[in-house]
Design a protein around this motif. Structure first.
Motif, PDB file in Angstrom:
ATOM      1  N   ARG A  13      -2.527  -5.384  -4.074  1.00 37.55           N
ATOM      2  CA  ARG A  13      -1.379  -4.468  -4.634  1.00 37.55           C
ATOM      3  C   ARG A  13      -0.124  -5.219  -4.596  1.00 37.55           C
ATOM      4  O   ARG A  13       0.241  -6.080  -3.677  1.00 37.55           O
ATOM      5  N   ARG A  19     -23.248  -2.176  -0.909  1.00 42.53           N
ATOM      6  CA  ARG A  19     -23.230  -3.592  -0.921  1.00 42.53           C
ATOM      7  C   ARG A  19     -24.060  -3.791   0.780  1.00 42.53           C
ATOM      8  O   ARG A  19     -23.700  -3.102   1.393  1.00 42.53           O
ATOM      9  N   GLN A  31      -5.751  -6.863   1.052  1.00 42.14           N
ATOM     10  CA  GLN A  31      -6.424  -6.105   2.260  1.00 42.14           C
ATOM     11  C   GLN A  31      -7.764  -6.126   1.901  1.00 42.14           C
ATOM     12  O   GLN A  31      -8.362  -5.865   0.780  1.00 42.14           O
ATOM     13  N   THR A  32      -8.589  -6.411   2.881  1.00 50.11           N
ATOM     14  CA  THR A  32     -10.166  -6.448   3.026  1.00 50.11           C
ATOM     15  C   THR A  32     -10.734  -5.607   4.089  1.00 50.11           C
ATOM     16  O   THR A  32      -9.948  -5.283   5.027  1.00 50.11           O
ATOM     17  N   LEU A  33     -11.835  -5.544   4.445  1.00 49.14           N
ATOM     18  CA  LEU A  33     -12.359  -4.893   5.388  1.00 49.14           C
ATOM     19  C   LEU A  33     -11.944  -5.618   6.807  1.00 49.14           C
ATOM     20  O   LEU A  33     -11.976  -4.714   7.843  1.00 49.14           O
ATOM     21  N   ASP A  48     -13.710   1.984  -4.969  1.00 55.74           N
ATOM     22  CA  ASP A  48     -13.048   0.595  -4.813  1.00 55.74           C
ATOM     23  C   ASP A  48     -11.627   0.619  -4.260  1.00 55.74           C
ATOM     24  O   ASP A  48     -11.009   1.602  -4.441  1.00 55.74           O
ATOM     25  N   LEU A 101     -11.045   0.546  -0.929  1.00 54.95           N
ATOM     26  CA  LEU A 101     -11.068   1.103   0.454  1.00 54.95           C
ATOM     27  C   LEU A 101     -11.454   0.171   1.515  1.00 54.95           C
ATOM     28  O   LEU A 101     -12.357  -0.547   1.383  1.00 54.95           O
ATOM     29  N   ALA A 102     -10.413   0.060   2.260  1.00 54.32           N
ATOM     30  CA  ALA A 102     -10.588  -1.175   3.108  1.00 54.32           C
ATOM     31  C   ALA A 102      -9.799  -0.780   4.468  1.00 54.32           C
ATOM     32  O   ALA A 102      -9.616  -2.018   5.249  1.00 54.32           O
ATOM     33  N   LEU A 134       0.874  -1.182  -0.067  1.00 56.95           N
ATOM     34  CA  LEU A 134      -0.058   0.083  -0.096  1.00 56.95           C
ATOM     35  C   LEU A 134       0.761   1.129  -0.097  1.00 56.95           C
ATOM     36  O   LEU A 134       2.085   1.177   0.575  1.00 56.95           O
ATOM     37  N   ASP A 174      -8.411  -3.101  -7.414  1.00 55.66           N
ATOM     38  CA  ASP A 174      -9.618  -2.737  -6.542  1.00 55.66           C
ATOM     39  C   ASP A 174     -10.739  -3.106  -6.628  1.00 55.66           C
ATOM     40  O   ASP A 174     -11.404  -3.097  -7.754  1.00 55.66           O
ATOM     41  N   GLY A 175     -11.568  -3.591  -5.494  1.00 52.27           N
ATOM     42  CA  GLY A 175     -12.886  -4.169  -5.494  1.00 52.27           C
ATOM     43  C   GLY A 175     -13.637  -3.380  -4.434  1.00 52.27           C
ATOM     44  O   GLY A 175     -12.935  -2.585  -3.594  1.00 52.27           O
ATOM     45  N   PRO A 176     -14.940  -3.648  -4.477  1.00 52.27           N
ATOM     46  CA  PRO A 176     -15.595  -2.986  -3.122  1.00 52.27           C
ATOM     47  C   PRO A 176     -15.287  -3.317  -1.751  1.00 52.27           C
ATOM     48  O   PRO A 176     -15.512  -4.895  -1.664  1.00 52.27           O
ATOM     49  N   GLY A 177     -14.430  -2.782  -0.962  1.00 47.72           N
ATOM     50  CA  GLY A 177     -14.105  -3.149   0.305  1.00 47.72           C
ATOM     51  C   GLY A 177     -12.817  -4.132   0.324  1.00 47.72           C
ATOM     52  O   GLY A 177     -12.614  -4.825   1.171  1.00 47.72           O
ATOM     53  N   TRP A 178     -12.013  -4.090  -0.732  1.00 45.71           N
ATOM     54  CA  TRP A 178     -10.709  -5.037  -0.906  1.00 45.71           C
ATOM     55  C   TRP A 178      -9.905  -4.499  -1.945  1.00 45.71           C
ATOM     56  O   TRP A 178     -10.433  -3.567  -2.779  1.00 45.71           O
ATOM     57  N   THR A 179      -8.540  -4.554  -1.477  1.00 47.80           N
ATOM     58  CA  THR A 179      -7.440  -4.099  -2.824  1.00 47.80           C
ATOM     59  C   THR A 179      -6.530  -5.341  -2.686  1.00 47.80           C
ATOM     60  O   THR A 179      -6.150  -6.076  -1.703  1.00 47.80           O
TER      61      THR A 179
END
Lengths: 299, 155
Positions: free
Chosen positions: A128, B155, A173-175, B77, B79-80, A31, A121-126
């Protein structure tokens, strides 16, 4: 004297912190800081190494206060500077009694760049992938003396040498959790008849969000993370006047549990590195533990 | 004689009070009173070509004003983590017209509240999100009375 000290003091060069945008304690992360962003990370790290197989009954303590500054040149390219303040202390038995030797002062400054070369990148995860490359500068003094003469090189605050480093890092990384893995190679050049052995660090870190158990529907929560890291280091033998020191180098594996309290602008952390494998050459001292505590602040 | 009447939304005695203290007359403060008639008379007196130009300019200026949003929702996207989210807030807050930024972390949405009569280019928003290190996705403009709730799409 150098021969009997060098291996145990390998840990000295491993005490430089990795200034992460987020978030492991020992391991690097792929990151990066945002464009124009500045992160300051300061740590207090203390190492204790004993278990001397020789009659000298050596006991080593190293304390380092490294301060790392990260600047986001862009969101994909970050610049780093690590400024360590080092305090070394070695106690050993001699025919004249038990002696203490060591030095305190500015260590070698490390500068490097991190480039994020791949991102998903995705919703709530990345996910890298980043590459790093840099140089450790001979800013620390390596000619300190005491009543017995010049202090052995591994106990000096600085190495005196220009040491390039390069590495690769991957992060997922996820939430709720994060996994980081890095591999960093550091080449140590010779200066004034001494060169630390080259090192390869391979680390794996896993983090789990402990609190809050459920994320709030709106807004930014404060995290309490549990961290577990596995750090492996392969070190070549030091060279004294061009000859390999048989009491130096080897490989170690450390398990590092830790905890972090993470806000939006700050991060407080603490962890301990516990060796689980120490396969050191010759009469090297074995590390008992490394305790790390630190804070990060971003602007 | 103490006159009490209305001028530019203020009582005449208030106007006189302001003038006597050196304050700006109410018409300077945006209360036009019957100034509209003066404007219309002036408008009618200019040439036809000039009138067309004035109307065109007014339309160009008024378009974005009347089309202005009250808020913009941006799906982000990557953002975690809360420590990483700071950069997003920092990059979006200085954008022109943005009065507040709220990060809906779990749903991966950012809500930009806009000042009255302002709007924001989509490209500007996307550039700011990328500079924060994230990937911008859908951008939804919320006009007054829209009733749009990003949580329904999140979501």
């Amino acid at each position: 004297m150098i021969r009997t000290l060098a291996a145990g003091l390998l840990a000295l060069v491993s005490l430089a912190p990795w200034p992460a945008a987020a978030i492991p304690i020992q391991t690097q992360t792929a990151l990066t800081a945002h464009e124009g962003g500045v992160i300051v990370r300061s740590q207090y790290r203390t190492l204790r190494a004993t278990g001397d197989p020789t009659a000298a009954d050596r006991e080593l303590r190293v304390r380092v206060v490294p301060t790392a500054i990260v600047y986001g040149l862009t969101a994909r390219l970050n610049l780093f500077a690590i400024v360590p303040y080092v305090d070394t202390e070695l106690r050993l038995d001699t025919p004249a009694g038990r002696l203490t030797r060591g030095a305190t002062g500015l260590g070698d400054v490390t500068t490097f760049a991190k480039g994020r070369v791949w991102t998903r990148d995705g919703p709530g995860w990345t996910r890298r992938f980043s590459l790093i490359g840099g140089l450790e500068w001979p800013t620390g003094d390596f000619h300190r003396t005491d009543a017995l003469g010049e202090i052995p090189r591994p106990l000096q605050p600085g190495s005196g040498s220009y040491d390039p480093l390069a590495g690769a890092i991957v992060t997922w990384q996820t939430l709720g959790w994060q996994v980081d893995a890095d591999a960093v190679y550091r080449h140590h050049t010779e200066r004034a008849g001494f060169a630390f052995g080259d090192t390869l660090d391979v680390d794996l870190a896993a983090q789990l969000r402990l609190r809050p158990r459920r994320l709030p529907a709106r807004g930014l929560p404060t995290y309490l993370n549990g961290v577990l890291e596995l750090g492996g280091r392969w070190a070549g033998k030091d060279a004294v006047d061009g000859r390999a020191d048989p009491d130096s180098g080897g490989h170690t594996l450390q398990l590092s549990p830790g905890i972090q309290w993470v806000g939006t602008r700050w991060l407080v952390e603490a962890g301990v590195q516990l060796p689980i494998v120490q396969n050191l050459n010759g009469d090297g001292l074995e590390t008992d533990y490394v305790i790390t505590s630190g804070v990060r602040w971003q602007y | 004689m103490h006159r009490v009447g209305r001028q530019g939304g203020l009582r005449v005695d208030e106007v006189n009070e302001r003038r006597s203290h050196g304050g700006p007359p109410p018409e300077v403060q945006g209360h036009q009173g019957c100034a509209w008639r003066d404007w219309l008379r002036a408008f009618a007196s200019v040439r036809a070509a000039s009138r067309r130009t004035i109307v065109l300019v007014l339309l160009l200026v008024a378009g974005p004003i009347f089309a202005a949003d009250t808020a913009i929702h941006v799906q982000v996207d990557g953002l975690a983590c809360p420590f990483c989210a700071y950069g997003l807030e920092k990059k979006l807050k200085p954008l022109p017209g943005v009065t507040a930024v709220r990060i809906d972390y779990q749903a991966g949405w950012v809500e930009l509240t806009l000042g009255d009569g302002t709007t924001l280019e989509e490209a500007t928003i996307r550039r700011a999100v990328r500079a924060a290190g994230f990937t911008p996705r859908a951008i939804h403009r919320v006009a007054p009375g829209d009733g749009y709730d990003p949580g329904e799409e999140g979501r």
